[in-house]
Design an enzyme around this catalytic site. Structure first.
Site, PDB file in Angstrom:
ATOM      1  CE  LYS A 164     -75.126  21.165  42.816  1.00 23.31           C
ATOM      2  NZ  LYS A 164     -76.401  21.893  42.669  1.00 23.31           N
TER       3      LYS A 164
HETATM    4  P1  NAD Z   1     -82.991  13.163  44.228  1.00 22.93           P
HETATM    5  O1  NAD Z   1     -81.814  12.373  44.629  1.00 22.93           O
HETATM    6  O2  NAD Z   1     -84.014  13.468  45.256  1.00 22.93           O
HETATM    7  O3  NAD Z   1     -83.724  12.463  42.986  1.00 22.93           O
HETATM    8  C1  NAD Z   1     -83.060  12.065  41.818  1.00 22.93           C
HETATM    9  C2  NAD Z   1     -84.053  11.185  41.052  1.00 22.93           C
HETATM   10  O4  NAD Z   1     -83.503  10.901  39.761  1.00 22.93           O
HETATM   11  C3  NAD Z   1     -84.323   9.825  41.705  1.00 22.93           C
HETATM   12  O5  NAD Z   1     -85.687   9.516  41.560  1.00 22.93           O
HETATM   13  C4  NAD Z   1     -83.486   8.863  40.865  1.00 22.93           C
HETATM   14  O6  NAD Z   1     -84.025   7.548  40.870  1.00 22.93           O
HETATM   15  C5  NAD Z   1     -83.629   9.507  39.512  1.00 22.93           C
HETATM   16  N1  NAD Z   1     -82.597   9.103  38.581  1.00 22.93           N
HETATM   17  C6  NAD Z   1     -81.267   8.901  38.794  1.00 22.93           C
HETATM   18  N2  NAD Z   1     -80.690   8.509  37.658  1.00 22.93           N
HETATM   19  C7  NAD Z   1     -81.649   8.473  36.700  1.00 22.93           C
HETATM   20  C8  NAD Z   1     -81.682   8.147  35.345  1.00 22.93           C
HETATM   21  N3  NAD Z   1     -80.577   7.785  34.698  1.00 22.93           N
HETATM   22  N4  NAD Z   1     -82.866   8.254  34.691  1.00 22.93           N
HETATM   23  C9  NAD Z   1     -83.997   8.627  35.337  1.00 22.93           C
HETATM   24  N5  NAD Z   1     -84.029   8.920  36.617  1.00 22.93           N
HETATM   25  C10 NAD Z   1     -82.879   8.855  37.299  1.00 22.93           C
HETATM   26  O7  NAD Z   1     -82.400  14.511  43.569  1.00 22.93           O
HETATM   27  P2  NAD Z   1     -83.141  15.893  43.386  1.00 22.93           P
HETATM   28  O8  NAD Z   1     -82.776  16.771  44.518  1.00 22.93           O
HETATM   29  O9  NAD Z   1     -84.555  15.672  43.017  1.00 22.93           O
HETATM   30  O10 NAD Z   1     -82.349  16.459  42.126  1.00 22.93           O
HETATM   31  C11 NAD Z   1     -82.701  16.116  40.784  1.00 22.93           C
HETATM   32  C12 NAD Z   1     -82.093  17.148  39.841  1.00 22.93           C
HETATM   33  O11 NAD Z   1     -82.575  18.449  40.201  1.00 22.93           O
HETATM   34  C13 NAD Z   1     -80.571  17.254  39.882  1.00 22.93           C
HETATM   35  O12 NAD Z   1     -80.114  17.604  38.584  1.00 22.93           O
HETATM   36  C14 NAD Z   1     -80.331  18.412  40.825  1.00 22.93           C
HETATM   37  O13 NAD Z   1     -79.076  19.019  40.614  1.00 22.93           O
HETATM   38  C15 NAD Z   1     -81.464  19.318  40.426  1.00 22.93           C
HETATM   39  N6  NAD Z   1     -81.849  20.309  41.427  1.00 22.93           N
HETATM   40  C16 NAD Z   1     -82.228  19.954  42.679  1.00 22.93           C
HETATM   41  C17 NAD Z   1     -82.619  20.944  43.577  1.00 22.93           C
HETATM   42  C18 NAD Z   1     -83.145  20.612  44.934  1.00 22.93           C
HETATM   43  O14 NAD Z   1     -83.640  21.529  45.610  1.00 22.93           O
HETATM   44  N7  NAD Z   1     -83.121  19.372  45.362  1.00 22.93           N
HETATM   45  C19 NAD Z   1     -82.571  22.300  43.192  1.00 22.93           C
HETATM   46  C20 NAD Z   1     -82.175  22.623  41.897  1.00 22.93           C
HETATM   47  C21 NAD Z   1     -81.823  21.619  41.011  1.00 22.93           C
END
Ligand code: NAD
Length: 416
Positions: free
Chosen positions: A106
């Site tokens: 990461k």
């Molecule tokens: P992103 O940046 O696209 O979205 C994050 C979202 O979370 C945004 O809508 C933001 O406003 C919201 N957010 C931030 N702080 C917050 C809070 N305190 N309360 C509520 N909402 C909040 O990120 P993403 O890629 O969607 O990732 C989200 C999660 O999924 C992370 O934990 C990431 O590690 C995990 N993840 C992502 C992927 C991927 O393919 N993008 C894969 C596996 C896991």
């Protein structure tokens, strides 16, 4: 954050549970508790006003016994080395659970992307890539998007890596735009995997996805796509939220319209015909399926008792603390752990990488068919262990993931 729990203390506690279940010797447990390599860099960027700023960045490579390192890059003001280490560790288990030939890594940069221009983000990304250059690459470590990074960020990384190498290296990152070697289906893959896992869990509870009520915390890549996919399959999206707050509509929201509203206004809040709720309340919404898709440590000992969902499908990494895991299990809430539920993203990243290395481009239906069967297999593998060991799904997934990695390390032996 709950008490003294951090992502790393949670990850280490989970590893301890798995090591005990697997009866791993203490040396092997120690190896898995430490990343193989952690690289800390200072990223110097000329900002739009001509001033220089230095951002702290890191890349943590946990274990690569099953294949090259793989994992996202996160841009967030709260990024710490400990958090990135935990996320790298979860990537190692995740790749093993979904059975793809990668180890876990990461990366993160401590910055506030919301306050930076596109040009500043591009310069920061390119400088960061140049600092990581010797440690990443298609056979070493393959980054992907995570919180506040996206396909454009991956394109900048690929271009910088390729410019330094001297030829185009599409396999050095995944989650790229399709025009430069990205895979069909990658953008929605994590969410498709989350929804497939929720569907499989729902079958065991006699709940049909069609008509099921769903609440989603976080409306970024994972959250919005999960809401969209579930809605398209007939579920009712009763609440969604982002960093600014949440909205609730018992008769259901149209996630496409909410997305349009967020694109226009910057947030889901103030969406028409909905009631404002807080990010704490969204987790406590009465629903069949709750999808935390924001950040770590959201479901804790403090609120686990108030969770009313029947299924929690972890789109985010590490949203539930170990004591909350216990409390949910006691309440007979089925929790599908992150290392299983959100592994669809890295599975399709793997398909993207295979396409890059073989210079192929697969059709969307082929990618999604492969992904769905991989997710169903991973879900069933974990479910069977949970039945056999009479454990929750998290412990079962850890037994599977940590067990596969430990086996690979034992088989390779220790050099020198
Ligand atoms: P992103 O940046 O696209 O979205 C994050 C979202 O979370 C945004 O809508 C933001 O406003 C919201 N957010 C931030 N702080 C917050 C809070 N305190 N309360 C509520 N909402 C909040 O990120 P993403 O890629 O969607 O990732 C989200 C999660 O999924 C992370 O934990 C990431 O590690 C995990 N993840 C992502 C992927 C991927 O393919 N993008 C894969 C596996 C896991």
């Amino acid at each position: 954050m709950a008490g003294t729990q951090t992502a790393l203390t949670v990850a280490l506690e989970q590893l301890k549970i798995a090591s005990q279940e697997l009866k791993l010797d203490s040396g092997l447990h120690d190896m898995l508790a430490h990343p193989k390599r952690s690289l800390i860099v200072s990223i110097t960027v000329k900002m739009d006003d001509g001033k220089i700023r230095v951002f702290s960045g890191c890349r943590v490579q946990h274990w690569d016994a099953r294949g090259p390192f793989k994992g996202g890059i996160r841009y967030h003001p709260n990024v710490t080395l400990d958090e990135v280490t935990a996320l790298a560790m979860w990537m190692t288990w995740k790749c093993a659970v979904v059975d793809i030939p990668y180890g876990g890594a990461k990366g993160g940069v401590c910055c506030n992307p919301k306050e930076m221009s596109k040009g500043e983000l591009e310069r920061m990304t390119r400088r960061f890539t140049s600092l990581l250059f010797d440690f990443i690459g298609p056979y070493r470590d393959v980054p992907a998007p995570d919180v506040y990074t996206d396909a454009q960020t991956m394109a900048w990384i690929m271009d910088t890596y390729s410019q330094i190498t001297g030829y185009s290296v599409p396999g050095c990152v995944t989650g790229k735009p399709i025009s430069i070697g990205g895979s069909e289906g990658r953008a929605e893959a994590t969410s498709l995997g989350v929804v497939v896992c929720a569907r499989e869990a729902a079958k065991h509870l006699g709940i049909k996805l069609k008509g099921a009520t769903v609440a989603v915390q976080g409306y970024g890549n994972v959250g919005w796509n999960a809401a969209k996919i579930a809605y398209d399959l007939g579920s009712k999206i009763v609440a969604v939220s982002d960093s600014m707050g949440g909205i609730y509509a018992p008769n259901g929201l149209n996630p496409y319209a909410v997305y349009e509203h967020k694109t226009k206004t910057g947030s889901v809040i103030n969406y028409k015909e909905s009631k404002s709720i807080s990010n704490e309340e969204i987790l406590e919404t009465k629903c069949d399926i709750l999808i935390p898709a924001a950040l770590e440590n959201q479901i804790t000992k403090a609120n686990a008792d108030k969770i009313k969902a029947k299924i929690v499908a972890e789109g985010a990494n590490g949203p539930t603390t170990p004591d909350a895991d216990k409390a949910l299990h006691e309440k007979e809430i089925v929790l599908i752990p992150d290392i299983l539920a959100n592994s669809g993203g890295v599975a399709t990243s793997y398909y993207e990488w295979v396409q890059n290395l073989t210079r192929e481009h697969w059709a969307l239906e082929d990618v999604n068919r492969k992904l769905e069967s991989k997710m169903v297999k991973a879900f069933n593998d974990v479910y069977k262990i949970s039945q056999k060991e009479e454990s929750d799904m998290r412990t079962a997934a850890l037994i599977l993931g940590v067990g596969r990695v430990a086996e690979a390390i034992k088989t390779l032996g220790l050099w020198p």
